[in-house]
Write a protein that holds these residues in place. Structure first.
Motif, mmCIF file in Angstrom:
data_model
loop_
_atom_site.group_PDB
_atom_site.id
_atom_site.type_symbol
_atom_site.label_atom_id
_atom_site.label_comp_id
_atom_site.label_asym_id
_atom_site.label_seq_id
_atom_site.Cartn_x
_atom_site.Cartn_y
_atom_site.Cartn_z
ATOM 1 N N GLY A 183 119.911 -1.544 31.577
ATOM 2 C CA GLY A 183 119.028 -1.619 32.738
ATOM 3 C C GLY A 183 119.524 -0.744 33.867
ATOM 4 N N ALA A 184 120.188 0.357 33.495
ATOM 5 C CA ALA A 184 120.831 1.221 34.487
ATOM 6 C C ALA A 184 119.840 2.005 35.343
ATOM 7 N N GLY A 185 118.570 1.986 34.988
ATOM 8 C CA GLY A 185 117.576 2.660 35.808
ATOM 9 C C GLY A 185 116.942 1.758 36.844
ATOM 10 N N GLY A 186 117.339 0.492 36.877
ATOM 11 C CA GLY A 186 116.776 -0.456 37.832
ATOM 12 C C GLY A 186 117.529 -0.486 39.145
ATOM 13 N N LEU A 187 117.027 -1.287 40.078
ATOM 14 C CA LEU A 187 117.620 -1.381 41.414
ATOM 15 C C LEU A 187 119.071 -1.818 41.343
ATOM 16 N N LEU A 188 119.337 -2.924 40.652
ATOM 17 C CA LEU A 188 120.704 -3.422 40.538
ATOM 18 C C LEU A 188 121.513 -2.586 39.560
ATOM 19 N N GLY A 189 120.935 -2.250 38.422
ATOM 20 C CA GLY A 189 121.671 -1.524 37.397
ATOM 21 C C GLY A 189 122.209 -0.190 37.868
ATOM 22 N N ALA A 190 121.381 0.576 38.578
ATOM 23 C CA ALA A 190 121.815 1.887 39.062
ATOM 24 C C ALA A 190 122.971 1.759 40.046
ATOM 25 N N THR A 191 122.884 0.782 40.932
ATOM 26 C CA THR A 191 123.957 0.572 41.912
ATOM 27 C C THR A 191 125.238 0.133 41.218
ATOM 28 N N LEU A 192 125.112 -0.677 40.184
ATOM 29 C CA LEU A 192 126.291 -1.089 39.428
ATOM 30 C C LEU A 192 126.956 0.099 38.745
ATOM 31 N N VAL A 193 126.175 1.008 38.200
ATOM 32 C CA VAL A 193 126.747 2.212 37.593
ATOM 33 C C VAL A 193 127.598 2.957 38.633
ATOM 34 N N PHE A 194 127.047 3.135 39.816
ATOM 35 C CA PHE A 194 127.753 3.831 40.898
ATOM 36 C C PHE A 194 129.071 3.136 41.229
ATOM 37 N N GLU A 195 129.029 1.815 41.380
ATOM 38 C CA GLU A 195 130.221 1.070 41.794
ATOM 39 C C GLU A 195 131.250 0.983 40.668
ATOM 40 N N ILE A 196 130.811 0.860 39.444
ATOM 41 C CA ILE A 196 131.740 0.791 38.307
ATOM 42 C C ILE A 196 132.463 2.120 38.126
ATOM 43 N N LEU A 197 131.744 3.228 38.282
ATOM 44 C CA LEU A 197 132.381 4.537 38.218
ATOM 45 C C LEU A 197 133.446 4.682 39.304
#
Length: 256
Positions: A14-28
């Motif tokens: 769900g990395a294209g969603g509101l929460l998912g995309a932000t999580l990708v950023f923070e996890i990186l």
């Protein structure tokens, strides 16, 4: 100071969603490599780029994955070589999802449970199978909701066209027990599943709703999406290595 997730590989579905995309950023930012998965790379890519993520970097891999498709999910988890954790931030639903209680047909209710809870079961099952095959530490974070814990506050939706879907309450509450079932079944300290249950997340909702919702919090009102990420990062990291089967509510007191 070491980052929380150095040398880890984390799947975000769900990395294209509101929460998912932000999580990708923070996890990186925390030193991990990320496999970012969604239905469409073409839709996901600009969402991630808008956050300043270099989607062509070695630290991130974009894949298409339909979590409601058993063949696709089994194939992915069977083929992935290294994975230390996953976040399921998907939100599959049908076209009639979100109707008011008396307008929900049994067929629609059942379809939404199959799509959302069914795919959560499949995702959880495949994470467990991956662990059984590789036997190294693995942390899965499922996204539940404050409405998986308390009854809806229907009064906050007055004078709006919004409601709290009955399917959502059923799915998010069931997800909490699914977590407990799976970790109890695997019965290995190296395999953990936990949930984060956010309160409302701001996404340009009507002002009247925002004002009403805020009255039930300790002052913050609707949370920004990045307010949820710290708890997810904690659960993915070794800082929580014996936290399992738990649900952490992040809602500024809305559920009190």
């Amino acid at each position: 100071m070491n980052n929380l997730l150095n040398d880890k590989v984390i799947l975000v579905a769900g990395a294209g969603g509101l929460l998912g995309a932000t999580l990708v950023f923070e996890i990186l930012k925390q030193g991990a490599k990320v496999i970012a998965a969604d239905l469409s790379i073409n839709t996901m890519r600009p969402r991630l780029e808008k956050l300043g993520i270099n989607v062509d970097a070695d630290e991130i891999t974009l894949i298409e994955l339909d979590v409601t498709n058993e063949d696709e999910s089994v194939a992915f988890f069977s083929s992935v070589e290294l994975l230390h954790g996953a976040v399921n931030a998907t939100y599959p639903r049908n076209k009639t999802y979100g109707a008011h209680f008396f307008d929900v047909s049994l067929a629609s209710f059942n379809e939404n449970l199959a799509l959302h809870l069914g795919s959560a079961f499949l995702f959880t099952q495949q994470c467990a199978k991956y662990f059984e095959k590789h036997k190294h530490t693995f942390s899965l974070v499922n996204i539940s909701s404050v409405y998986g814990v308390i009854a809806p506050r229907f009064e906050v939706y007055k004078n709006t066209k919004m409601t709290m879907p009955v399917e959502y309450a059923a799915i998010k509450s069931a997800l909490l027990h699914l977590n407990k079932y799976a970790v109890s079944y695997i019965n290995d300290s190296r395999f953990r599943i936990n949930s984060v249950s956010p309160g409302g997340i701001f996404d340009s909702q009507p002002q009247e709703f925002l004002n009403s919702y805020k009255q039930y919090t300790n002052g913050a009102g609707m949370l920004n999406v990045d307010d949820i990420c710290g708890t997810v990062l904690y659960l993915l990291s070794e800082q929580s290595k014996f936290v399992t089967g738990q649900n952490i509510i992040v809602d500024d007191g809305f559920s009190l």
